[in-house]
Enzyme design. Sequence first.
Site, PDB file in Angstrom:
ATOM      1  N   SER A 120      -1.302   1.537  -0.665  1.00  0.00           N
ATOM      2  CA  SER A 120      -0.523   1.274   0.577  1.00  0.00           C
ATOM      3  C   SER A 120       0.498   2.215   0.716  1.00  0.00           C
ATOM      4  O   SER A 120       1.218   2.395   1.898  1.00  0.00           O
ATOM      5  CB  SER A 120      -0.193   0.067   0.628  1.00  0.00           C
ATOM      6  OG  SER A 120      -1.272  -0.797   1.147  1.00  0.00           O
TER       7      SER A 120
ATOM      8  N   LYS B  69       9.991   0.017   5.997  1.00  0.00           N
ATOM      9  CA  LYS B  69       8.625  -0.719   6.425  1.00  0.00           C
ATOM     10  C   LYS B  69       8.907  -2.268   6.565  1.00  0.00           C
ATOM     11  O   LYS B  69       9.947  -2.574   5.940  1.00  0.00           O
ATOM     12  CB  LYS B  69       7.719  -0.791   5.130  1.00  0.00           C
ATOM     13  CG  LYS B  69       6.251  -1.529   5.240  1.00  0.00           C
ATOM     14  CD  LYS B  69       5.572  -1.300   3.959  1.00  0.00           C
ATOM     15  CE  LYS B  69       4.006  -1.925   4.414  1.00  0.00           C
ATOM     16  NZ  LYS B  69       3.260  -1.700   2.978  1.00  0.00           N
TER      17      LYS B  69
ATOM     18  N   SER C 101      -1.165   0.248   3.817  1.00  0.00           N
ATOM     19  CA  SER C 101      -0.381  -0.615   5.005  1.00  0.00           C
ATOM     20  C   SER C 101       0.808   0.178   5.137  1.00  0.00           C
ATOM     21  O   SER C 101       1.362  -0.008   6.401  1.00  0.00           O
ATOM     22  CB  SER C 101      -0.288  -1.898   4.634  1.00  0.00           C
ATOM     23  OG  SER C 101       0.712  -2.144   3.460  1.00  0.00           O
TER      24      SER C 101
END
Length: 501
Positions: free
Chosen positions: A186, A82, A162
């Site tokens: 997330s 990420k 996210s």
Amino acid sequence: MHRLLLAAFGFSTLIGTPLAARGDPNAERSMQDDAVTYVERIARIEATADLNAVIAYDADPAHEVDLALEIGPLQGRAVLVKDNIETREFPTTAGSLALADNDTGRDAPLIARLRANGGVVLGKTNLSEWANFRSSDSSSGWSAVGGQTRNPHAVDRNPCGSSSGSGAAVAAGFAWAAIGTETDGSITCPASVNGVVGFKPTVGLVSQQHIVPISASQDTAGPMANSVADAALLLSAIAGSDYGEIGEGDLAFDFTTGLGEASLDGVRIGIMRDRFGGYQPLGQIYEQALADLRRAGAVLVDVRHQNEPAMGRDEFTVLLYEFREGLDAYLAGSPADIPVRSLQDVIDYNAVHALSEMRWFGQDIFEMAAETTDREAYEAARANSFRLAGPEGIDAMLAEHDVAFLIAPTRGPAWMTDLVNGDNFRGGIGIGNFAAIAGYPHLTVPMGHIEGLPVGLSFIGAAWDDHAILQAGAAYERIRSIAPLAPSFERWEPWRPTDAD
């Protein structure tokens, strides 16, 4: 290295991701072939299906695989990361144009551990910009750097945030596994709606250093993969508080131990029966999961717990305060040549670059965080939210009903992506917020699908019960009666069931 700016539509069939076994004389060729296959697959599908799942990747990873083959348990397995976690090859943008040049040249401790255990950083995944903590009207999976991430199971549906790019990338077969981060939902939400395994560890099990922060008390990185065993192997590689010092404080552990033999026979499981949001299709899938657990010999115990509105209210105060403090420190300490060194700098940057940064939604959360400076109020909010989520929440439920862990649906199915109106979450589902606020472990495993849209089953336990939760998830994975779906890479259409379904 290849910088990916994505466009177009289309579809491709799912390719398997074989793993080389330790001691296999063909391991070197297998891992190199896997890495090349992933790169080719990313280029092909991103050029056709427009997933926007990957921001940047290594177009020629063979050299990195060669270096990693003889190292540790991962032996050259390719991992996507990420883009709020620092890696030495790529800028760490958190999805914001303000950090487009945040090329620190350093690895976060968890990435240093990944490499030390034989992992290969294949690239960076898209995310909800600033980990979805900029606006109350945001669309999950959108960032100014990477665009709108799409769900591989229905490209007009949302991947949740996210860690949207990490979840979508694993579902699309872009890497062996991916690393996401979670503050509240997330990792687990994108894993659930993209039909993959996601694990949020106990906060503190994985280092927070050199990760663009939201909350020191709730942030954690964690694995996203196609199986519980793969997630446990990746967790084993990244767990630890620093750069690999060995001693009393070292948290290294083989989380794959016992997964293959784990059984639910005789295990008392707390069933959160009312946490499906009143949504009957989800309730039916959940009942099938409960039937599978009974068939495996589990003892199911009904558990009910009333939400205290103060828990979520105080959590938000905590996040606002810790975000301002944490982001100011992170930006001030970045060695890169970036135009922002504080939250206020970012607010000002977005105002100047409003067309590219704030066309779809604003920065009201940023503005609230900038004004949340009362430390006494923050400390009271943190104490209260933690008490309600942990000691009087998860801990109390486990003790009162004498159960090993709690289960509930993770989330409902993916909603239609809508940049104009923002997200459309279905409420009343799951208890992931308890685990997030308390900092306790939370695993989601694919449970089934609703009209072709995946949904997951959550396993939640007490602090540091990470291994036991992974064992429970692996045991469920073996006995579930509904197999996970391969993604279509097409727009959603009503499910066409067959007699086999």
